[in-house]
Design a protein around this motif. Sequence first.
Motif, short mmCIF file in Angstrom:
data_model
loop_
_atom_site.label_atom_id
_atom_site.label_comp_id
_atom_site.label_asym_id
_atom_site.label_seq_id
_atom_site.Cartn_x
_atom_site.Cartn_y
_atom_site.Cartn_z
N THR A 326 1.02 -1.21 -0.09
CA THR A 326 -0.03 -0.15 -0.11
C THR A 326 1.05 1.39 0.10
O THR A 326 1.71 1.60 0.85
N LEU A 327 0.76 2.16 -1.04
CA LEU A 327 1.48 3.25 -1.08
C LEU A 327 0.80 4.54 -0.69
O LEU A 327 1.35 5.16 -0.35
N LEU A 328 -0.69 4.59 -0.83
CA LEU A 328 -1.60 5.75 -0.54
C LEU A 328 -2.84 4.99 0.09
O LEU A 328 -3.52 3.98 -0.54
N ARG A 329 -3.10 5.55 1.18
CA ARG A 329 -4.22 4.97 1.89
C ARG A 329 -5.26 6.07 2.50
O ARG A 329 -4.81 6.97 2.83
N ASP A 330 -6.45 6.18 1.78
CA ASP A 330 -7.65 7.32 1.90
C ASP A 330 -6.89 8.70 1.95
O ASP A 330 -7.14 9.38 2.99
N LEU A 331 -6.26 9.25 1.19
CA LEU A 331 -5.46 10.29 1.20
C LEU A 331 -6.40 11.43 0.56
O LEU A 331 -7.09 11.19 -0.55
N LEU A 341 3.90 23.08 -1.86
CA LEU A 341 3.93 21.93 -0.88
C LEU A 341 5.06 21.09 -1.09
O LEU A 341 5.44 20.74 -2.24
N GLY A 342 5.73 20.72 0.12
CA GLY A 342 6.67 19.96 0.20
C GLY A 342 6.15 18.46 0.63
O GLY A 342 5.47 18.15 1.35
N ILE A 343 6.87 17.60 -0.34
CA ILE A 343 6.39 16.08 0.13
C ILE A 343 7.72 15.28 0.44
O ILE A 343 8.62 15.32 -0.05
N ILE A 344 7.43 14.94 1.88
CA ILE A 344 8.48 14.28 2.48
C ILE A 344 8.21 12.78 2.96
O ILE A 344 7.14 12.41 3.41
N GLY A 345 9.09 12.20 2.78
CA GLY A 345 9.27 10.52 3.14
C GLY A 345 10.35 9.62 2.49
O GLY A 345 11.22 10.21 1.98
N TRP A 503 4.82 11.35 4.97
CA TRP A 503 4.64 10.09 5.27
C TRP A 503 4.70 9.61 6.22
O TRP A 503 5.77 9.77 7.06
N GLU A 504 3.69 8.73 7.19
CA GLU A 504 3.88 8.70 8.39
C GLU A 504 3.72 7.10 8.82
O GLU A 504 3.19 6.57 9.55
N GLY A 505 3.96 6.14 7.69
CA GLY A 505 3.88 4.81 7.64
C GLY A 505 2.72 4.12 6.89
O GLY A 505 1.54 4.99 7.04
N GLU A 506 2.85 3.06 6.14
CA GLU A 506 1.79 2.09 5.49
C GLU A 506 0.89 2.89 4.82
O GLU A 506 -0.31 2.92 4.78
N ASP A 508 -0.06 6.15 4.75
CA ASP A 508 -0.51 7.24 5.24
C ASP A 508 0.36 8.75 5.27
O ASP A 508 1.53 8.65 5.78
N PHE A 509 -0.29 9.58 4.57
CA PHE A 509 0.30 11.00 4.40
C PHE A 509 -0.33 11.89 5.14
O PHE A 509 -1.78 11.88 5.08
#
Length: 615
Positions: A326-331, A341-345, A503-506, A508-509
Amino acid sequence: MSILTLNRVTLNLAGNRLLDAADWQIQPQDRIALVGRNGAGKSSLLKLLQGELVADSGQISMLNGLRVASLTQEVPVTAHESVYHFLVKGLGDVGELLAEFHRLSLSGDLNQLAICQQQMDNRHAWDLLPRVDMMASRLGLDPMAEMSDLSGGMKRRALLAAALIAAPDLLLLDEPTNHLDMDAIEWLEAYLRSYNGSLVVVTHDREFLGQVANRIVEIDRGKLNGFDCDYATYLDRREAMRQAEDKQNDLFDKRLSDEEVWIRTGVKARRTRNEGRVRALKAMREEYKARRKQMGTVKSLSTDVTRSGSLVFDVEKLNYAIEGKTLLRDLSLLVTRGDKLGIIGPNGCGKTTLVRLLLAELQPDSGTVKQGTSIDVAYFDQLRRQLDEQQTVMANVGDGADYVTINGKQKHVATYLREFLFPPERFNQTVSTLSGGERNRLLLAKLLAKPVNLLIMDEPTNDLDIETLELLESLLVEYKGTLLLISHDRAFINQVVTSVLVWEGEGDFHEYVGGYDDYRRQKKQQQREPAAEKPAQRSSNEVKLSFNDQRELKQLPQKIEQLEQRISELHLKMTEPDFYQQDAQLLTEFNRKLSEDETALAAMYQRWEDLEERS
């Protein structure tokens, strides 16, 4: 006493004088940041110290037995070699012994393993095993993988791990933060701060530089100028030096001009000419010819921004998985005109995939992405795929035309390229001959030559010198369009963005207002805040905890603490000198137990969170 000394060293490469009778000394436990413009010779100097290049003149002396290891920009091409062997081969015979022990531990050949264990005893090799395992784990490397199967970024990580495992007296690192995520960068900072040897590092990451370096050495027009201070103080001192140099050059030029007027006066003056003065003038002419002028700086980078609709992206409950991950969940995300917007992970978490979903290059498994109207996109790709390697610099920017249009005005491609510090001799060279920093500058020039209102930048700071990076910062701060920025450069993110998507895991952003430091402060504040007070009453559709659930919730913190203590003790055992001398079956059982405990701990934390939410 210095461990390495350069005495009047000169180095010429491809017609460029990179070092011009340069002097330098490296002391024990120096942590030196080597800075300078792209093309000034930073990487070549590291190769000179490593012994990969030979100086044209001068002397390089070092202590007898000085051990040097390096991380270079070149990615190794290695066939049929395991990652583990690559990591340890720099240790020589002991490294080969470690690689054999690792192979036998997996093979199950107990007789050969016993022989190897005895050899490990004789060579006192056991202490090195925890270091190898730790480096591989911290840098996300699979020791059993093949080097040939790794991506370029992962090969760079393997190079870094091998250099750190070697623990040399002098460690040379060329852009060590490239291809590292923020957790790995922060770990590397802490590791290098406690490193016992000397360090020379080339980096564009100003936060990393500030955390690691205790000296700055600038390579400028063939000279090495040392500054015993932090980076901010160095900038002030360098500016003062350049102002003094400009003033001195102006005075010299005025004297030279006056002498040239004198030498060209009439016959009477020439008859009474002072021969000493004539010789002095000739010397001044030679000094003027030999003067190496500073490389220019870009004065301004104006961009032509078309107007998009107020809405840029409206994302609702976006889900995307690939090969079961899973790369994106309920974003859900709203991006409006002018947002930055900065995208961090970490690498591989789905940042680039998210951008491709926003641009409709990929289709989500579920959820929606609504694009706004009149969107003109420019995509700065970290692989620089928009550049044609076989075309010239001018052809790439002008797309075959002689002029580009900037803010409604035509500008010749040659003039435009000079603004990006490309000298005329580069105009007709193919892109394949350019350095990494030059390619990044060329890609910036190419993208900014067209009117865009959505700028997507994927790791734009890699290979840029710090001055160009700071210039890019200024441009993006003033940019009137919308920006999506993927970067691991904390200082760059802090300066440019208005919010970060982390990104905060599994899959979740979560979005936070401000830059990276603002996000860290908000996370710490959330962790310090006590749990919100429970509501006095519950709605009829909420499920209360049963008596057993309440008892489990009360007992879980103590169970988690006990399990964490047990795992900590297991990790401690792994650092004992005789740990790896045990029977192979015992080692296998130990690793199985550790893995089970870590899995159980993760499950306990998840259960605790679930019960807390329902309580």
